[in-house]
Design an enzyme around this catalytic site. Sequence first.
Site, PDB file in Angstrom:
ATOM      1  N   GLN A  59     -16.154  14.541  32.463  1.00  0.00           N
ATOM      2  CA  GLN A  59     -17.549  14.089  32.490  1.00  0.00           C
ATOM      3  C   GLN A  59     -17.789  13.146  33.676  1.00  0.00           C
ATOM      4  O   GLN A  59     -18.822  13.206  34.347  1.00  0.00           O
ATOM      5  CB  GLN A  59     -17.902  13.411  31.161  1.00  0.00           C
ATOM      6  CG  GLN A  59     -17.836  14.377  29.976  1.00  0.00           C
ATOM      7  CD  GLN A  59     -18.009  13.682  28.617  1.00  0.00           C
ATOM      8  OE1 GLN A  59     -18.143  12.469  28.533  1.00  0.00           O
ATOM      9  NE2 GLN A  59     -17.990  14.476  27.550  1.00  0.00           N
ATOM     10  N   HIS A  88      -8.568  18.892  25.425  1.00  0.00           N
ATOM     11  CA  HIS A  88      -7.358  18.080  25.569  1.00  0.00           C
ATOM     12  C   HIS A  88      -6.119  18.969  25.665  1.00  0.00           C
ATOM     13  O   HIS A  88      -5.442  19.197  24.653  1.00  0.00           O
ATOM     14  CB  HIS A  88      -7.228  17.119  24.385  1.00  0.00           C
ATOM     15  CG  HIS A  88      -8.252  16.036  24.401  1.00  0.00           C
ATOM     16  ND1 HIS A  88      -8.084  14.866  25.097  1.00  0.00           N
ATOM     17  CD2 HIS A  88      -9.486  15.966  23.846  1.00  0.00           C
ATOM     18  CE1 HIS A  88      -9.156  14.101  24.959  1.00  0.00           C
ATOM     19  NE2 HIS A  88     -10.025  14.758  24.196  1.00  0.00           N
ATOM     20  N   GLU A 147       0.812  -1.219   0.000  1.00  0.00           N
ATOM     21  CA  GLU A 147       0.000   0.000   0.000  1.00  0.00           C
ATOM     22  C   GLU A 147       0.849   1.274   0.000  1.00  0.00           C
ATOM     23  O   GLU A 147       0.359   2.347  -0.318  1.00  0.00           O
ATOM     24  CB  GLU A 147      -0.984  -0.012   1.164  1.00  0.00           C
ATOM     25  CG  GLU A 147      -0.339  -0.184   2.509  1.00  0.00           C
ATOM     26  CD  GLU A 147      -1.363  -0.329   3.639  1.00  0.00           C
ATOM     27  OE1 GLU A 147      -2.541  -0.568   3.357  1.00  0.00           O
ATOM     28  OE2 GLU A 147      -0.943  -0.189   4.797  1.00  0.00           O
ATOM     29  N   CYS A 179     -11.478  15.547  29.448  1.00  0.00           N
ATOM     30  CA  CYS A 179     -12.551  15.153  28.558  1.00  0.00           C
ATOM     31  C   CYS A 179     -13.485  14.148  29.239  1.00  0.00           C
ATOM     32  O   CYS A 179     -14.266  14.537  30.093  1.00  0.00           O
ATOM     33  CB  CYS A 179     -11.971  14.645  27.238  1.00  0.00           C
ATOM     34  SG  CYS A 179     -13.107  14.864  25.868  1.00  0.00           S
ATOM     35  N   GLU A 218      -3.344  18.273  26.711  1.00  0.00           N
ATOM     36  CA  GLU A 218      -2.103  17.535  26.420  1.00  0.00           C
ATOM     37  C   GLU A 218      -1.654  17.716  24.976  1.00  0.00           C
ATOM     38  O   GLU A 218      -0.503  17.451  24.644  1.00  0.00           O
ATOM     39  CB  GLU A 218      -2.267  16.044  26.762  1.00  0.00           C
ATOM     40  CG  GLU A 218      -3.152  15.224  25.830  1.00  0.00           C
ATOM     41  CD  GLU A 218      -4.638  15.266  26.183  1.00  0.00           C
ATOM     42  OE1 GLU A 218      -5.072  16.239  26.823  1.00  0.00           O
ATOM     43  OE2 GLU A 218      -5.354  14.314  25.803  1.00  0.00           O
ATOM     44  N   GLU A 233     -24.086   8.440  26.586  1.00  0.00           N
ATOM     45  CA  GLU A 233     -23.114   7.592  25.881  1.00  0.00           C
ATOM     46  C   GLU A 233     -23.282   6.130  26.312  1.00  0.00           C
ATOM     47  O   GLU A 233     -22.930   5.217  25.575  1.00  0.00           O
ATOM     48  CB  GLU A 233     -21.683   8.090  26.179  1.00  0.00           C
ATOM     49  CG  GLU A 233     -20.604   7.385  25.382  1.00  0.00           C
ATOM     50  CD  GLU A 233     -19.224   8.029  25.508  1.00  0.00           C
ATOM     51  OE1 GLU A 233     -19.069   9.033  26.231  1.00  0.00           O
ATOM     52  OE2 GLU A 233     -18.297   7.513  24.847  1.00  0.00           O
TER      53      GLU A 233
HETATM   54  N1  GLN Z   1     -16.654   9.906  25.081  1.00  0.00           N
HETATM   55  C1  GLN Z   1     -16.731  11.264  25.493  1.00  0.00           C
HETATM   56  C2  GLN Z   1     -17.382  12.133  24.443  1.00  0.00           C
HETATM   57  O1  GLN Z   1     -17.481  11.743  23.319  1.00  0.00           O
HETATM   58  C3  GLN Z   1     -15.363  11.819  25.843  1.00  0.00           C
HETATM   59  C4  GLN Z   1     -14.478  11.924  24.674  1.00  0.00           C
HETATM   60  C5  GLN Z   1     -13.023  12.052  25.045  1.00  0.00           C
HETATM   61  O2  GLN Z   1     -12.647  11.800  26.186  1.00  0.00           O
HETATM   62  N2  GLN Z   1     -12.203  12.421  24.097  1.00  0.00           N
HETATM   63  O3  GLN Z   1     -17.791  13.229  24.742  1.00  0.00           O
END
Ligand code: GLN
Length: 542
Positions: free
Chosen positions: A384, A514, A148, A380, A516, A404
């Site tokens: 949550q 993020h 490829e 992220c 990072e 989710e």
């Molecule tokens: N799964 C979560 C969302 O889609 C967090 C995504 C993540 O940590 N990058 O919002």
Amino acid sequence: MARYIFITGGVVSSLGKGLASAALGSLLQARGYSVRLRKLDPYLNLDPGTMSPYQHGEVYVTDDGAETDLDLGHYERFTGVPASRGDNVTTGQIYSDILKRERRGDYLGGTVQVIPHVTDAIKAFIQRDVEDLDFVLCEIGGTVGDIEGLPFFEAIRQLQNDLQRGQTVFVHLTLLPFIPAAGEMKTKPTQHSVKELRSIGIQPDILMCRCDRPIPDGEKRKIGLFCNVRESAVIEARDVDTIYEVPHAYHGEGLDREVLDAFGIMDAPPPDLSRWDEVLSSVREPEGEVNIAVVGKYTELKDAYKSLIESLQHGGIANQVRVNLEWMDAQIFEREDAAAYLEKVNGILVPGGFGERGAEGKIAAVHFARTRNVPYFGICFGMQMAVLEAARHLAGIKDATSTEFGLAGTPVVGLMTEWAKGDVLEKRGITSDLGGTMRLGAYEAFLAEDSRVADIYGTRVISERHRHRYEVNMEYRAQLEEQGLVFSGVSPDGVLPEIVEIPEHPWFVGVQFHPELKSRPFAPHPLFASFIEAALAQARLV
Ligand code: GLN
């Protein structure tokens, strides 16, 4: 006029081609040249966004919202040049463009073929928007000989003739294995790899040979002779104890000098490597250490958390301490008491993640951090989960959950259905495609006055990169804030939560983005620097 350096690999994968390319970029930059690094990925996916971290490692997101290969993270961290959508292409993208054009009738009745149509598209990609740069470094994924990869190798072969003489240089990275039974370093795999490369018309100018010990002069001569490369261009790329040593190590072996020679550039200024000296002295002479628990899902696969691992190290560099990472599979905490594992750590981090597996374990880890006053950093998914923990245990919403995980329970975290991207309203639903449809890339957030995060950033407006599909439901904001979980960062329109923190806690911050992805060894991200500082304070307490 940009000059092009093509970096290919042979013998085996995982030789650190991305890091080698990044280090070469940083060396040229240290000599005062402008550089840009690009990655050509021969696989068929349009981007790595839908690939499992087990397959591909981390998905690196750019400011302009592209989901790209993790090597772009190395490039950014080593050069500080922000990558963009135009810096990573896959076979899938090339074919998708070509097929769209074919349907439009752009080929005027012609037969569409790999040569010239696919190769032309690859060449156009390589040369897009780089006129003002000194050097473009292009890394080809995979190894020479992969079926490829062939169109990419063919494209760079053609470019050598399309461009002016002296405008392209080919670097090939190989492996010199040491065979203990023979007591010898073996050059044959390298010879075969170069033979393969030459059979498709590419003569490497420079060979970088990965090895675990010095290459004897005689072996260098032999490699040069059999591979048709001058002896001085056989560069020893020996294993080093920290990746921050790589620019120095390669410079010491003459890599940048050889590359410039190959271009006929004789008057380059010497490189200024002082920024790497500072990083190295902080890494080599730590004045303490902290232990951080990373509670995640892909803990056995470190590539899934590449930027995160680097950023935590950068936090250590900022505080002149060593950061020891303790990887913990979140599911452990669903069976066993979190305290047994988390008692001794100085900080707890729950990184980004997808899906229900391990979520309850992550919530248990948050609970431990919050109630035991251990510094907590949620990124992220980790933010949550922090919100779900507070909703359940502080706000009394016992069945708080994320959609989710399904539709049962109170949806404190729910699917994001619309948000503003500049002047455009992005809309999504449960039936939207999975690929490329998350809230991706850089978005601004406004920070609350007197919040911990405003203090950490030293500003009230930030821009960070995102990659998520779900959001904390603002309807629960007042209820959670009453209980001490403050929404200290929100989107400019006030609609989306970006940061939560607990002012009463030594250090408890959750971010929807993020951070990072934007940390650099020579410019550690303020959140990571502050988190490690808090962990250090915690370590001094115990
Ligand atoms: N799964 C979560 C969302 O889609 C967090 C995504 C993540 O940590 N990058 O919002």
